[in-house]
Write a protein that holds these residues in place. Sequence first.
Motif, short mmCIF file in Angstrom:
data_model
loop_
_atom_site.label_atom_id
_atom_site.label_comp_id
_atom_site.label_asym_id
_atom_site.label_seq_id
_atom_site.Cartn_x
_atom_site.Cartn_y
_atom_site.Cartn_z
N HIS A 214 0.83 -1.20 0.00
CA HIS A 214 0.00 0.00 0.00
C HIS A 214 0.87 1.25 0.00
CE1 HIS A 214 -2.58 -3.13 1.78
NE2 HIS A 214 -3.63 -2.42 1.41
N VAL A 215 1.84 1.26 0.90
CA VAL A 215 2.70 2.43 1.05
C VAL A 215 3.42 2.74 -0.26
CG1 VAL A 215 4.80 3.26 2.20
CG2 VAL A 215 2.97 2.19 3.54
N GLU A 216 3.84 1.69 -0.97
CA GLU A 216 4.56 1.89 -2.23
C GLU A 216 3.69 2.55 -3.29
OE1 GLU A 216 7.97 1.16 -2.93
OE2 GLU A 216 7.84 1.27 -0.75
N ARG A 217 2.38 2.41 -3.19
CA ARG A 217 1.48 3.00 -4.18
C ARG A 217 1.13 4.46 -3.88
NH1 ARG A 217 -0.93 -0.41 -7.73
NH2 ARG A 217 -2.62 1.08 -8.11
N LEU A 218 1.38 4.89 -2.67
CA LEU A 218 0.97 6.23 -2.26
C LEU A 218 2.10 7.25 -2.45
CD1 LEU A 218 -0.83 5.31 1.07
CD2 LEU A 218 -1.93 6.22 -0.99
N PRO A 219 1.74 8.51 -2.71
CA PRO A 219 2.76 9.56 -2.73
C PRO A 219 3.33 9.74 -1.33
CG PRO A 219 0.56 10.51 -2.89
CD PRO A 219 0.39 9.03 -3.02
N ALA A 220 4.54 10.26 -1.25
CA ALA A 220 5.26 10.34 0.02
C ALA A 220 4.46 11.08 1.08
CB ALA A 220 6.61 11.02 -0.20
N GLU A 221 3.73 12.13 0.70
CA GLU A 221 3.03 12.95 1.68
C GLU A 221 1.83 12.24 2.31
OE1 GLU A 221 1.41 14.14 -2.43
OE2 GLU A 221 3.36 13.64 -1.53
N LEU A 222 1.39 11.10 1.74
CA LEU A 222 0.23 10.38 2.30
C LEU A 222 0.63 9.12 3.06
CD1 LEU A 222 -2.44 10.55 -0.58
CD2 LEU A 222 -2.33 11.90 1.54
N ARG A 223 1.85 8.72 2.99
CA ARG A 223 2.23 7.40 3.53
C ARG A 223 2.09 7.31 5.04
NH1 ARG A 223 7.44 5.84 -0.38
NH2 ARG A 223 6.18 5.65 -2.29
N ASP A 224 2.67 8.24 5.77
CA ASP A 224 2.58 8.19 7.23
C ASP A 224 1.12 8.31 7.68
OD1 ASP A 224 5.30 7.96 7.38
OD2 ASP A 224 5.66 10.05 7.91
N ARG A 225 0.39 9.18 7.04
CA ARG A 225 -1.01 9.39 7.40
C ARG A 225 -1.83 8.12 7.18
NH1 ARG A 225 -4.80 13.95 4.41
NH2 ARG A 225 -6.82 13.26 5.23
N PHE A 226 -1.59 7.43 6.06
CA PHE A 226 -2.34 6.20 5.78
C PHE A 226 -2.06 5.13 6.83
CE2 PHE A 226 -2.53 1.97 3.77
CZ PHE A 226 -3.87 1.95 3.41
N VAL A 227 -0.80 4.92 7.16
CA VAL A 227 -0.46 3.90 8.17
C VAL A 227 -1.10 4.25 9.50
CG1 VAL A 227 1.43 2.83 9.46
CG2 VAL A 227 1.69 3.27 7.00
N ALA A 228 -1.05 5.53 9.88
CA ALA A 228 -1.66 5.95 11.15
C ALA A 228 -3.18 5.74 11.12
CB ALA A 228 -1.33 7.42 11.41
N ASP A 229 -3.81 6.01 9.99
CA ASP A 229 -5.27 5.83 9.89
C ASP A 229 -5.65 4.35 9.98
OD1 ASP A 229 -5.70 8.52 9.72
OD2 ASP A 229 -6.12 8.56 7.57
N VAL A 230 -4.87 3.49 9.35
CA VAL A 230 -5.15 2.05 9.43
C VAL A 230 -4.96 1.55 10.85
CG1 VAL A 230 -4.39 -0.25 8.68
CG2 VAL A 230 -4.60 1.60 7.00
N LEU A 231 -3.90 1.99 11.50
CA LEU A 231 -3.65 1.58 12.88
C LEU A 231 -4.77 2.05 13.80
CD1 LEU A 231 -1.71 0.18 14.81
CD2 LEU A 231 -0.47 2.34 15.04
N ALA A 232 -5.23 3.27 13.60
CA ALA A 232 -6.33 3.79 14.42
C ALA A 232 -7.61 3.00 14.18
CB ALA A 232 -6.55 5.27 14.10
N ALA A 233 -7.87 2.64 12.92
CA ALA A 233 -9.07 1.86 12.59
C ALA A 233 -9.02 0.46 13.19
CB ALA A 233 -9.23 1.78 11.07
N ALA A 234 -7.82 -0.09 13.31
CA ALA A 234 -7.67 -1.44 13.87
C ALA A 234 -7.92 -1.47 15.36
CB ALA A 234 -6.28 -1.98 13.55
N GLY A 235 -7.76 -0.33 16.02
CA GLY A 235 -7.92 -0.30 17.47
C GLY A 235 -6.70 -0.86 18.16
#
Length: 252
Positions: A214-235
């Motif tokens: 997933h991270v490899e498909r995203l632009p650099a400015e969205l990568r950290d945010r995406f991982v944080a959002d997935v982690l938050a959604a997982a609880g």
Amino acid sequence: MTSATPDWDARTYHRVSAPHQEWADALLDRLDLRGDETVLDAGCGSGRVTLKLLERLPRGRVIAVDGAPSMVAAARELLGERATVLQSDLVQLTLGAPVDAAFSSAVFHWIADHDALFARLHAALLPGGRLVAQCGGAGNIAAFRRGSDRVAARAPYAAHFDGWDGPWHYASAEQTAERLRRAGFEHVRTWLQPWDVTPPEPEQFLRTVCLHPHVERLPAELRDRFVADVLAAAGGPLVLDYVRLNIDARRP
């Protein structure tokens, strides 16, 4: 050689891959080595598991193969002269001489064509040689993937994942047994094993392992945010519902 395998963050992977060490320990016990064999480590990663294999081969040798350039570099640095480390996609693998056994831990689910994979591994073995492996199987991290898919479907990420199913191949035990026999293996045994994992560094583990494609498909400015959002959604605490596909087979 140039590899079609996506590259990885080998140093972070080496640090956070504690679950992979536990899987490898169970796998090495099944391999049941005398200590003087030549063994193929098919998908050696950073070489952390390869060290465990070498400990069981005091009079033998290891040929360690990986397709990712950074993993090969890390394995060569770690293992030095103790193993021959080659860069190759496993579906294109050709060895100079066949080996006594093939070992693989947490790799095959990254390979789309299991028929081609098993054919190459069969060709790499001496008559009577064993293939002992485990990888992600049917149902692997299914609950986590449903959650990450929901995040990926949201703005601003959705445009980067439109029509994308990912690189994973989580096969069933029955499919795998059929493919192994088709490749020429006998004494085939395959089974699924649930194995929940609570990673000690959840954010880094997700970024480096589960969400790497997933991270490899995203632009650099969205990568950290995406991982944080997935982690938050997982609880929390994060528990990953791993399912391991175990493989034992032998070349006639």
